[in-house]
Design a protein around this motif. Structure first.
Motif, mmCIF file in Angstrom:
data_model
loop_
_atom_site.group_PDB
_atom_site.id
_atom_site.type_symbol
_atom_site.label_atom_id
_atom_site.label_comp_id
_atom_site.label_asym_id
_atom_site.label_seq_id
_atom_site.Cartn_x
_atom_site.Cartn_y
_atom_site.Cartn_z
ATOM 1 N N LYS A 133 -34.041 -81.354 -47.993
ATOM 2 C CA LYS A 133 -33.224 -80.259 -46.960
ATOM 3 C C LYS A 133 -34.461 -79.300 -46.440
ATOM 4 O O LYS A 133 -35.292 -79.142 -46.958
ATOM 5 C CB LYS A 133 -32.690 -79.045 -47.902
ATOM 6 N N LEU A 134 -34.846 -79.587 -45.356
ATOM 7 C CA LEU A 134 -35.129 -79.315 -43.607
ATOM 8 C C LEU A 134 -34.488 -78.428 -43.473
ATOM 9 O O LEU A 134 -33.280 -79.157 -42.799
ATOM 10 C CB LEU A 134 -35.984 -80.866 -43.404
ATOM 11 N N ARG A 135 -34.600 -77.859 -42.227
ATOM 12 C CA ARG A 135 -34.200 -76.806 -41.232
ATOM 13 C C ARG A 135 -34.443 -77.466 -40.207
ATOM 14 O O ARG A 135 -35.874 -77.182 -40.014
ATOM 15 C CB ARG A 135 -34.226 -75.268 -42.089
ATOM 16 N N SER A 155 -30.733 -81.244 -42.783
ATOM 17 C CA SER A 155 -31.631 -83.023 -43.336
ATOM 18 C C SER A 155 -30.414 -83.445 -43.851
ATOM 19 O O SER A 155 -30.148 -84.615 -43.779
ATOM 20 C CB SER A 155 -32.771 -82.935 -43.623
ATOM 21 N N THR A 156 -30.030 -83.022 -44.592
ATOM 22 C CA THR A 156 -29.107 -82.921 -45.547
ATOM 23 C C THR A 156 -27.713 -83.454 -44.900
ATOM 24 O O THR A 156 -26.904 -84.594 -45.529
ATOM 25 C CB THR A 156 -28.207 -81.660 -46.819
ATOM 26 N N GLU A 157 -27.203 -82.619 -43.052
ATOM 27 C CA GLU A 157 -26.315 -83.005 -43.076
ATOM 28 C C GLU A 157 -26.654 -84.649 -42.381
ATOM 29 O O GLU A 157 -25.616 -85.336 -42.473
ATOM 30 C CB GLU A 157 -25.560 -82.285 -41.660
ATOM 31 N N ASN A 158 -27.362 -84.752 -42.398
ATOM 32 C CA ASN A 158 -28.209 -86.536 -41.822
ATOM 33 C C ASN A 158 -27.892 -87.345 -43.412
ATOM 34 O O ASN A 158 -27.322 -88.147 -42.386
ATOM 35 C CB ASN A 158 -29.442 -86.159 -41.064
ATOM 36 N N LEU A 159 -28.225 -86.780 -44.129
ATOM 37 C CA LEU A 159 -28.356 -87.554 -44.750
ATOM 38 C C LEU A 159 -26.802 -88.208 -44.900
ATOM 39 O O LEU A 159 -26.065 -89.723 -45.224
ATOM 40 C CB LEU A 159 -29.203 -87.207 -46.320
#
Length: 107
Positions: A48-50, A64-68
């Motif tokens: 997870k990156l913000r 980054s979890t939204e991108n995943l």
């Protein structure tokens, strides 16, 4: 600018509508299927990156979890497992909060 029907009715571009190379990819096939070995990447803190700005410097508010989740999907059999795991995690968090509350009340 011409409408889509006018372009497709033109003889030069009529084969574009029939050629599968130019069809849009179905939503089911768009995402890569991930099996249960890699499902931790959806909720692990290491992945997870913000983000604060996008590649052009504009402010954004996503992780980054939204991108995943946009590019990867759990396989059909594993998606049931992941839903169950997320429910278990929330239940464990609630139990921990209740346990802390009881311990503080005894003091």
């Amino acid at each position: 600018m011409s409408s889509q029907e006018e372009i497709l009715s033109d003889g030069r571009f009529s084969r574009v509508a029939r050629d599968p190379r130019f069809w849009e990819m179905p939503e089911k096939e768009r995402k890569v299927k991930i099996d249960k070995r890699f499902r931790a990447m959806f909720h692990d803190k290491k992945f997870k990156l913000r983000y604060t700005v996008d590649k052009r410097g504009r402010p954004v508010n996503y992780t980054s979890t939204e991108n995943l989740r946009k590019f990867y999907a759990l396989s059909e059999s594993d998606s049931d497992l992941s839903e169950g795991d997320s429910k278990e995690v929330t239940v464990k968090k609630k139990k921990k909060k209740k346990a802390k509350g009881k311990g503080e009340a005894d003091c």
